[in-house]
Write a protein that holds these residues in place. Structure first.
Motif, PDB file in Angstrom:
ATOM      1  N   PHE A 258       0.802  -1.195   0.071  1.00 24.31           N
ATOM      2  CA  PHE A 258       0.057   0.058   0.005  1.00 24.31           C
ATOM      3  C   PHE A 258       0.745   1.289   0.089  1.00 24.31           C
ATOM      4  N   HIS A 259       0.427   2.281  -0.731  1.00 23.44           N
ATOM      5  CA  HIS A 259       0.858   3.576  -0.439  1.00 23.44           C
ATOM      6  C   HIS A 259       0.691   4.121   0.814  1.00 23.44           C
ATOM      7  N   ASP A 260       1.581   4.732   1.683  1.00 24.97           N
ATOM      8  CA  ASP A 260       1.420   4.783   2.909  1.00 24.97           C
ATOM      9  C   ASP A 260       0.341   5.928   3.447  1.00 24.97           C
ATOM     10  N   GLU A 261      -0.048   6.632   2.619  1.00 28.27           N
ATOM     11  CA  GLU A 261      -1.509   7.373   2.667  1.00 28.27           C
ATOM     12  C   GLU A 261      -2.891   6.915   2.534  1.00 28.27           C
ATOM     13  N   ALA A 262      -2.488   5.605   1.563  1.00 27.05           N
ATOM     14  CA  ALA A 262      -3.715   5.140   1.056  1.00 27.05           C
ATOM     15  C   ALA A 262      -5.044   4.521   1.917  1.00 27.05           C
ATOM     16  N   LEU A 263      -4.558   4.063   3.373  1.00 25.47           N
ATOM     17  CA  LEU A 263      -5.525   3.698   4.478  1.00 25.47           C
ATOM     18  C   LEU A 263      -6.060   4.815   5.359  1.00 25.47           C
TER      19      LEU A 263
END
Length: 459
Positions: A258-263
């Motif tokens: 995951f992109h670290d901002e995605a969640l």
């Protein structure tokens, strides 16, 4: 209601399109589908997004671009032809759209790059909707503007605007399967603006939060999330569950799931995420949730990344000097540099950052300013650092977690350059030389995971 996002490898070919259609049609709760641009079909293949970047750059540089444009159209044509779709109109629109965007934004490089990059997802969503219709599903393409994905006007770094969520919720009232392109939204002025790379995950998370989905499914090309990079450890332990905070820490530290901002949107909305395999949808996958049982295994995973350096500063009685750390960081801010960690002692301080940020004359300017303005005893830069992050919310309540790591690294004859643990005790960071990072990760994996019975994944 489920929102299902399919990554680039899941929509890279006609074969993958068929798998997506089977997955969507197998569950009536999969009402909204988010798609990426076509990814790699094989190891040495080129992603459509990379081809689009090449196209945009050629147009920006005033170079010929017809050849790469034709290759992009050919990729979509191959998918459409193999699926036996009547796609002549679609392919003509694709070519016209790319040429129009080049003409419209030729003198605005940032706008042109965003508009062209976003075309990969946009046209793949149109093609997916067309194919789902051919299979008999009631499906429709929905543009991000129509869906209500409105973002800040920061090319390549869009942030969702709060008013989007109310508009997105109205998608619940629409019939059939809705296919929405990932990776971009629209500014309030009507411009296409992309999220950071990997942004289709962000789109899926935003839509899931907006429609208040029961589950956000993220389909990729692996059966589950592993506790460590499989290229370092063969057949590593699979994770059945991991928390949002643990996943965020691991993503930031080098996990590529995951992109670290995605969640962030689904975390705020409390929506569980299930990471599943398009090529093996029957596998249970990995659930990302708010809380998990940490008693059986306090550690969720180990991530590593290279390319760091450390600015090391020493000054006698540094701890008595009010504002010293602030002034160091102000110098970095003046140079437009972000940092990762700042471990310190009473007379010394280190600032860990990406080495690429010190290119050109920046290193000399920064060192000169620290030496002159702060009158330090010594300042130097150490390159070739790798950071390893051991992540797990259960560490806070488990004695001996740090000792287990340092003992394992000592047995492996690996020298630690630094240790840092956040106040939340969700993660421990270890700094080592790049040349020993693989051995260090293996040592930590053996210490934390190989003591468990073979069948006992994190629960």
């Amino acid at each position: 209601m489920k929102v299902a996002k399919f990554g680039g490898s899941s929509v890279a070919s006609a074969t993958q399109f068929r798998k997506v259609a089977d997955i969507v049609s197998s569950d009536v709760e999969r009402r909204i589908v988010i798609v990426s641009a076509p990814g790699k079909r094989f190891k040495d293949d080129v992603k459509v997004t990379d081809m689009l970047i090449q196209l945009a750059q050629a147009a920006i540089d005033g170079k010929a671009y017809d050849e790469v444009l034709d290759e992009i159209v050919k990729r979509y044509a191959e998918i459409a032809n193999e699926l036996e779709l009547p796609a002549g109109e679609f392919l003509a629109e694709l070519q016209d759209d790319l040429r129009w965007k080049i003409s419209e934004y030729r003198n605005e490089p940032c706008r042109l790059m965003d508009a062209i990059k976003a075309s990969g997802e946009d046209h793949n969503a149109r093609l997916m909707a067309l194919y789902l219709q051919e299979t008999g599903l009631e499906a429709s393409y929905v543009s991000p503007r129509e869906a209500g994905i409105f973002v800040t006007d920061e090319p390549g770094n869009a942030q969702i605007l709060p008013e989007s969520y109310e508009k997105l919720y109205q998608l619940r009232n629409r019939r059939g399967v809705l296919v929405i392109p990932g990776f971009f939204g629209y500014s309030l002025d009507g411009h296409i603006v992309t999220f950071p790379r990997g942004g289709s995950d962000i789109s899926g998370s935003i839509v899931a939060a907006g429609v208040k989905a029961d589950v956000y499914e993220n389909f990729t090309d692996v059966d589950s999330i592993y506790c460590v990079n499989p290229s370092i450890i063969a057949n590593p332990r699979k994770l059945k569950e991991i928390t949002y905070r643990e996943m965020r820490e691991l993503s930031y530290s080098g996990f590529s799931v995951f992109h670290d901002e995605a969640l962030e949107p689904v975390y705020r909305a409390g929506i569980p995420v299930c990471v599943k395999n398009t090529n093996n949808p029957a596998a249970p996958g990995t659930w990302i949730v708010a809380k998990r049982n940490h008693q059986e295994e306090p550690i969720a995973g180990i991530a590593s990344d290279t390319g760091f350096c450390s600015i090391n500063i020493s000054k006698y009685l540094m701890n008595r000097e009010i504002g010293f750390g602030r002034r160091v960081l102000q110098i970095l801010e003046d140079e437009g540099i972000s940092y990762e960690h700042t471990p310190s002692g009473i007379d010394n301080m280190s600032v860990i950052l990406r080495a690429s940020q010190l290119e050109g004359e920046k290193e000399k300017r920064i060192l000169d300013r620290i030496q002159t303005e702060l009158e330090v005893d010594e300042v130097n830069v150490e390159y070739g650092l790798a950071l390893i992050m051991v992540v797990g919310e259960g560490m806070e309540r488990t004695v001996g977690m740090a000792a287990k790591a340092t003992t394992a690294l000592a047995k492996a004859n690996i020298n630690l350059e630094m240790i840092n643990q956040g106040s939340s005790e969700v993660s421990m960071m270890f700094g080592v030389k790049e040349e020993v990072v693989t051995n260090a990760v293996r040592a930590l994996y053996e210490a934390y995971f190989q003591e468990l019975p073979v069948g006992n994944s994190v629960k």
